[in-house]
Design an enzyme around this catalytic site. Sequence first.
Site, PDB file in Angstrom:
ATOM      1  N   SER A   1       0.965  -1.288   0.010  1.00  0.00           N
ATOM      2  CA  SER A   1      -0.051   0.231   0.029  1.00  0.00           C
ATOM      3  C   SER A   1       0.813   1.149  -0.163  1.00  0.00           C
ATOM      4  O   SER A   1       1.615   1.439  -1.135  1.00  0.00           O
ATOM      5  CB  SER A   1      -1.002   0.088   1.373  1.00  0.00           C
ATOM      6  OG  SER A   1      -1.944   0.939   0.972  1.00  0.00           O
TER       7      SER A   1
ATOM      8  N   ASP B   1     -10.137  -3.328  -5.118  1.00  0.00           N
ATOM      9  CA  ASP B   1      -9.520  -2.425  -4.629  1.00  0.00           C
ATOM     10  C   ASP B   1      -9.568  -1.112  -5.464  1.00  0.00           C
ATOM     11  O   ASP B   1      -9.128  -1.241  -6.703  1.00  0.00           O
ATOM     12  CB  ASP B   1      -7.979  -2.726  -4.373  1.00  0.00           C
ATOM     13  CG  ASP B   1      -7.130  -1.762  -3.563  1.00  0.00           C
ATOM     14  OD1 ASP B   1      -7.473  -0.808  -3.206  1.00  0.00           O
ATOM     15  OD2 ASP B   1      -5.788  -2.159  -3.654  1.00  0.00           O
TER      16      ASP B   1
ATOM     17  N   HIS C   1      -8.495  -4.344  -0.766  1.00  0.00           N
ATOM     18  CA  HIS C   1      -7.071  -3.881  -0.743  1.00  0.00           C
ATOM     19  C   HIS C   1      -6.360  -4.444   0.357  1.00  0.00           C
ATOM     20  O   HIS C   1      -5.051  -4.932   0.087  1.00  0.00           O
ATOM     21  CB  HIS C   1      -7.203  -2.245  -0.171  1.00  0.00           C
ATOM     22  CG  HIS C   1      -6.026  -1.648  -0.074  1.00  0.00           C
ATOM     23  ND1 HIS C   1      -5.231  -1.125  -1.072  1.00  0.00           N
ATOM     24  CD2 HIS C   1      -5.448  -1.126   1.070  1.00  0.00           C
ATOM     25  CE1 HIS C   1      -4.183  -0.627  -0.759  1.00  0.00           C
ATOM     26  NE2 HIS C   1      -4.023  -0.334   0.706  1.00  0.00           N
TER      27      HIS C   1
END
Length: 316
Positions: free
Chosen positions: A164, A258, A288
């Site tokens: 991320s 996501d 995600h």
Amino acid sequence: MPIDPNLIRTIAALGVPVPALSTDPREQRARAFQYEQAVYPHLGPTGPRLPVREHVIPVTGRPDVLVRLYYPREPTADLSLPACLHFYGGAFIQGGLHHPSVDAMCALRAARAGVVVAAVSYALAPEHPYPTALEQGWAALDWLVREAGSLGVDPTRIALAGQSAGGTLVAALTQLNRDRARHPLSMQILEVPAVDLALGPRERGVEGLTEEQLAHLEMSLAWYVPRAGDRLDPLVSPLRAKSFEGLPPAYVFTAECDPLRDDGEAYAAALADAGVPVAALRMLGLPHEGGMYERVSGTARLAQAAVAETLRTLHD
């Protein structure tokens, strides 16, 4: 394809309410940590107990940064193993080495791949906005290369990996390294990265998020990059780089459900167009954060096995 129903059922059965978002960064971090403590043991694997060493690295003009090294076996004077410099996720405003998912992931990868995982405890926004975390990452990489011999690391076999926001930092760090020092990097592993922060959540046309969630994402972005014009900088938005040549081979993992999926896939395509070797994997049915939920998702198990196998190639 909808989110994996088994994942949804498991989370629902836990009965742990998703915490309300907070505009106070310390409160937001505390709520996120407490939630992960409650749900992660039911969703993700426990990491093995491994030898761990911690080092504090000075950073010019920025706060010192702690780097925790996870060794697959007790380090000895003659040890020279491949290493992976790891950056956790958390939207640049939360997360850390104390989170159970981060600690477990680093230990598992060290054990599964037989590499030293060097986890960077970078500073968070808004107290420390861009470029603090990136400069700390650069200092950690430079230190890992320079001190490799004393750390039991082979400086010619180093990977970067990030999840991320950590993936954003890794993508930026490979560009920074290319332009500053060209330390030899064997690969970059980008998991659900955000590589175009010039596009806010509303500009992306994100679906399925509440007004509160959209506002919080916009606030997080403003905390990390207070000056909107900086979001066009390739070290903030790596997808906007003028050149991708000279970057290390990339392994890009995206999650089907996501909002950042297209970011990662566009970055993989841009690297491939520039002649950078790329492998891309889309995790079907996962949100995600779903790639770490190995206890309940076969897709997550396959993805993490692929990451471990990729890191094992550092021994070749």
